[in-house]
Write a protein that holds these residues in place. Structure first.
Motif, PDB file in Angstrom:
ATOM      1  N   GLY A 403       0.814  -1.199   0.000  1.00  0.00           N
ATOM      2  CA  GLY A 403       0.000   0.000   0.000  1.00  0.00           C
ATOM      3  C   GLY A 403       0.851   1.255   0.000  1.00  0.00           C
ATOM      4  N   PRO A 404       0.216   2.407  -0.153  1.00  0.00           N
ATOM      5  CA  PRO A 404       0.961   3.678  -0.180  1.00  0.00           C
ATOM      6  C   PRO A 404       1.508   4.037   1.196  1.00  0.00           C
ATOM      7  CG  PRO A 404      -1.400   4.075  -0.278  1.00  0.00           C
ATOM      8  CD  PRO A 404      -1.227   2.596  -0.371  1.00  0.00           C
ATOM      9  N   ARG A 405       2.610   4.781   1.175  1.00  0.00           N
ATOM     10  CA  ARG A 405       3.201   5.267   2.411  1.00  0.00           C
ATOM     11  C   ARG A 405       2.758   6.705   2.667  1.00  0.00           C
ATOM     12  NH1 ARG A 405       9.509   3.963   2.393  1.00  0.00           N
ATOM     13  NH2 ARG A 405       9.437   5.796   0.987  1.00  0.00           N
ATOM     14  N   GLY A 406       3.132   7.203   3.838  1.00  0.00           N
ATOM     15  CA  GLY A 406       2.725   8.567   4.201  1.00  0.00           C
ATOM     16  C   GLY A 406       3.367   9.625   3.335  1.00  0.00           C
ATOM     17  N   ASP A 407       4.580   9.381   2.791  1.00  0.00           N
ATOM     18  CA  ASP A 407       5.260  10.381   1.966  1.00  0.00           C
ATOM     19  C   ASP A 407       4.856  10.297   0.496  1.00  0.00           C
ATOM     20  OD1 ASP A 407       6.361   7.959   1.327  1.00  0.00           O
ATOM     21  OD2 ASP A 407       8.462   8.581   1.631  1.00  0.00           O
ATOM     22  N   GLY A 408       3.822   9.499   0.195  1.00  0.00           N
ATOM     23  CA  GLY A 408       3.371   9.382  -1.192  1.00  0.00           C
ATOM     24  C   GLY A 408       4.001   8.231  -1.941  1.00  0.00           C
ATOM     25  N   GLY A 409       4.938   7.548  -1.299  1.00  0.00           N
ATOM     26  CA  GLY A 409       5.558   6.414  -1.955  1.00  0.00           C
ATOM     27  C   GLY A 409       4.714   5.156  -1.823  1.00  0.00           C
ATOM     28  N   PHE A 410       5.346   4.026  -2.116  1.00  0.00           N
ATOM     29  CA  PHE A 410       4.639   2.750  -2.098  1.00  0.00           C
ATOM     30  C   PHE A 410       5.556   1.709  -1.476  1.00  0.00           C
ATOM     31  CE2 PHE A 410       2.596  -1.090  -3.689  1.00  0.00           C
ATOM     32  CZ  PHE A 410       1.253  -0.745  -3.627  1.00  0.00           C
ATOM     33  N   GLU A 411       4.945   0.755  -0.777  1.00  0.00           N
ATOM     34  CA  GLU A 411       5.735  -0.227  -0.064  1.00  0.00           C
ATOM     35  C   GLU A 411       5.082  -1.602  -0.179  1.00  0.00           C
ATOM     36  OE1 GLU A 411       7.606   0.512   3.967  1.00  0.00           O
ATOM     37  OE2 GLU A 411       5.962  -0.829   4.535  1.00  0.00           O
ATOM     38  N   VAL A 412       5.906  -2.611  -0.377  1.00  0.00           N
ATOM     39  CA  VAL A 412       5.479  -4.011  -0.373  1.00  0.00           C
ATOM     40  C   VAL A 412       6.292  -4.708   0.700  1.00  0.00           C
ATOM     41  CG1 VAL A 412       5.328  -6.164  -1.679  1.00  0.00           C
ATOM     42  CG2 VAL A 412       4.902  -3.974  -2.829  1.00  0.00           C
ATOM     43  N   ARG A 413       5.597  -5.300   1.681  1.00  0.00           N
ATOM     44  CA  ARG A 413       6.265  -5.970   2.790  1.00  0.00           C
ATOM     45  C   ARG A 413       5.701  -7.390   2.907  1.00  0.00           C
ATOM     46  NH1 ARG A 413       8.946  -4.434   7.467  1.00  0.00           N
ATOM     47  NH2 ARG A 413       8.625  -2.255   6.912  1.00  0.00           N
ATOM     48  N   ALA A 414       6.599  -8.353   3.017  1.00  0.00           N
ATOM     49  CA  ALA A 414       6.194  -9.751   3.106  1.00  0.00           C
ATOM     50  C   ALA A 414       6.998 -10.456   4.179  1.00  0.00           C
ATOM     51  CB  ALA A 414       6.374 -10.455   1.753  1.00  0.00           C
ATOM     52  N   TRP A 415       6.376 -11.438   4.784  1.00  0.00           N
ATOM     53  CA  TRP A 415       7.058 -12.334   5.712  1.00  0.00           C
ATOM     54  C   TRP A 415       6.804 -13.768   5.299  1.00  0.00           C
ATOM     55  CZ3 TRP A 415       5.445 -16.311   8.825  1.00  0.00           C
ATOM     56  CH2 TRP A 415       6.391 -16.810   9.728  1.00  0.00           C
TER      57      TRP A 415
END
Length: 419
Positions: A403-415
């Motif tokens: 999903g989007p981050r607070g600074d307008g970027g995007f993040e994909v996190r997996a475990w």
């Protein structure tokens, strides 16, 4: 009495009911309303004829033995003896209707018992047929009435040379034997039909499971194809777009871009051949080239940097060689899809790839990028890549969030689980 509990042929399915070639099995339903072909009763088979003839002969033999007893009894008037024998003959002839009207025949012959002794054999056959072809409630009423009439009949027509009590017990045992044998035949037949139904249901379920497995395999191959080809085709699109919008590029830049396009196209074809090989062989291990693992991340990042991306790789895995191949392959696909999406939706932005973990703690994969500088032209995409990655991580026993981050970027996190 002959057991007519099995049919010589398998049943035929008409879409709503089973139709059996034996007329006896046709009568097994509760109310006898199962239609035959074109609304008619099925014709008797050779086996049905043998059973019907046997039942008729049994009725006739018992009737003849009873007729001799009646004729030799001086206490029976001649006219009554003749009437008894005529009714017995009619009862034996009515045995041929036992399949079509089992309830009516059994009720009629039970009521005829006090009048005609020679009809006793036909009455036993009728009770047997009733127990085979009708539910227990019919047998209970008509069979109970027949048993209740036995003392009265033997009181009116005593059995010569046999005590009254012994005659009642013997006749009751014969009646109960006919009813019990018929119920045994019916239960055996119902068991056979139930086993047939279970076998057919098991075949249907097995076919559905096979179809579901094929569908899941197709979906897995489709996800693999998307993950594999999206990265290569995005490189082709980026460099082709650079050549289109920079006609004044130097010869070296054009040659380098053409080389990347050629290499990406070659890799895309190789990956496509792998997928086709999986489709033909049926097993992922039969692919032409080895599947990528966690150790191939450096090569993936190098390809992205060669395509002009700014990528920072932070590799903090304690023992990369000990990571299971399936977990490493899933992590590789997650990074690959994250770089592909960043290249399409945030061109020029620096992408950070972080992989860390240890045995027992699991493997964490992070792909993040800040907001792109300026406006980004719309890029076609269905979002199925991230959906496929979420399913892939879930099947591996892990989880994936994006999903989007607070600074307008995007993040994909997996475990992903490890150990």
């Amino acid at each position: 009495m002959k057991d007519d509990s099995t049919a010589p042929h398998a049943p035929a399915f008409t879409g709503r009911r089973w139709l059996f070639p034996s007329a006896v099995i046709h009568e097994l339903d509760a109310d006898g309303t199962t239609p035959g072909r074109a609304g008619r009763r099925p014709r008797r088979t050779a086996r049905d004829w043998v059973v019907d003839i046997t039942c008729f002969l049994i009725s006739a033999l018992i009737g003849l033995a009873s007729a001799e007893t009646v004729s030799g009894d001086p206490g029976v008037p001649p006219g009554l003896a003749v009437a008894d024998q005529v009714l017995g003959a009619l009862a034996c002839a009515a045995v041929w209707l036992r399949r079509r009207h089992p309830v009516a025949l059994a009720a009629t012959l039970t009521a005829l018992g006090p009048v005609s002794v020679t009809a006793g054999g036909a009455g036993l056959v009728a009770l047997f047929t009733l127990a085979v072809h009708r539910p227990f409630r019919y047998v209970a009423w008509i069979g109970g009435a027949s048993l209740a009439l036995i003392p009265f009949v033997l009181w009116l027509r005593p059995e010569p040379g046999l005590p009254y009590a012994a005659a009642v017990v013997l006749t009751a045992l014969l009646t109960l034997s006919a009813i019990g044998w018929g119920m045994f035949v019916r239960s055996k037949r119902q068991l056979m039909l139930s086993l047939r139904d279970r076998a057919r249901r098991a075949e249907t379920e097995a076919r559905l499971r096979a179809e579901q497995a094929q569908r899941l395999a197709r979906e897995a191959i489709a996800r693999e194809m998307h993950d594999v080809l999206a990265h290569r085709l995005t490189l082709l699109s980026v460099h082709a777009g650079a050549l289109e919008f920079r006609p004044d590029a130097s010869r070296e830049e054009i040659a380098r871009a053409a080389g990347v396009i050629r290499e990406s196209a070659h890799e895309a074809l190789q990956d496509l051949r792998e997928i086709i090989g999986v489709l033909r062989a049926g097993e992922p291990d039969d692919a032409g080239r080895p599947q990528p693992t966690l150790g191939a991340l450096d090569t993936l990042v190098a390809e992205s940097r060669q395509a002009g991306m700014k990528v920072t790789l932070v590799h903090q895995v304690a023992d990369p060689a000990a990571v299971p191949a399936s977990v490493g392959r899933t992590a590789y696909r997650i990074v690959q899809e994250g770089l592909t999406n960043a290249r399409k939706h945030a061109p020029g932005a620096e992408v950070t790839v972080r992989v860390l973990g240890a045995r027992g703690d699991g493997l964490t994969v992070l792909v993040a990028n800040p907001a792109p500088d300026g406006d980004v032209p719309p890029v076609p995409g269905s979002g199925q890549g991230l959906i496929g990655l979420t399913e892939r991580a879930t099947l591996a026993g892990g989880r994936l969030e994006h999903g989007p981050r607070g600074d307008g970027g995007f993040e994909v996190r997996a475990w992903l689980p490890w150990g």
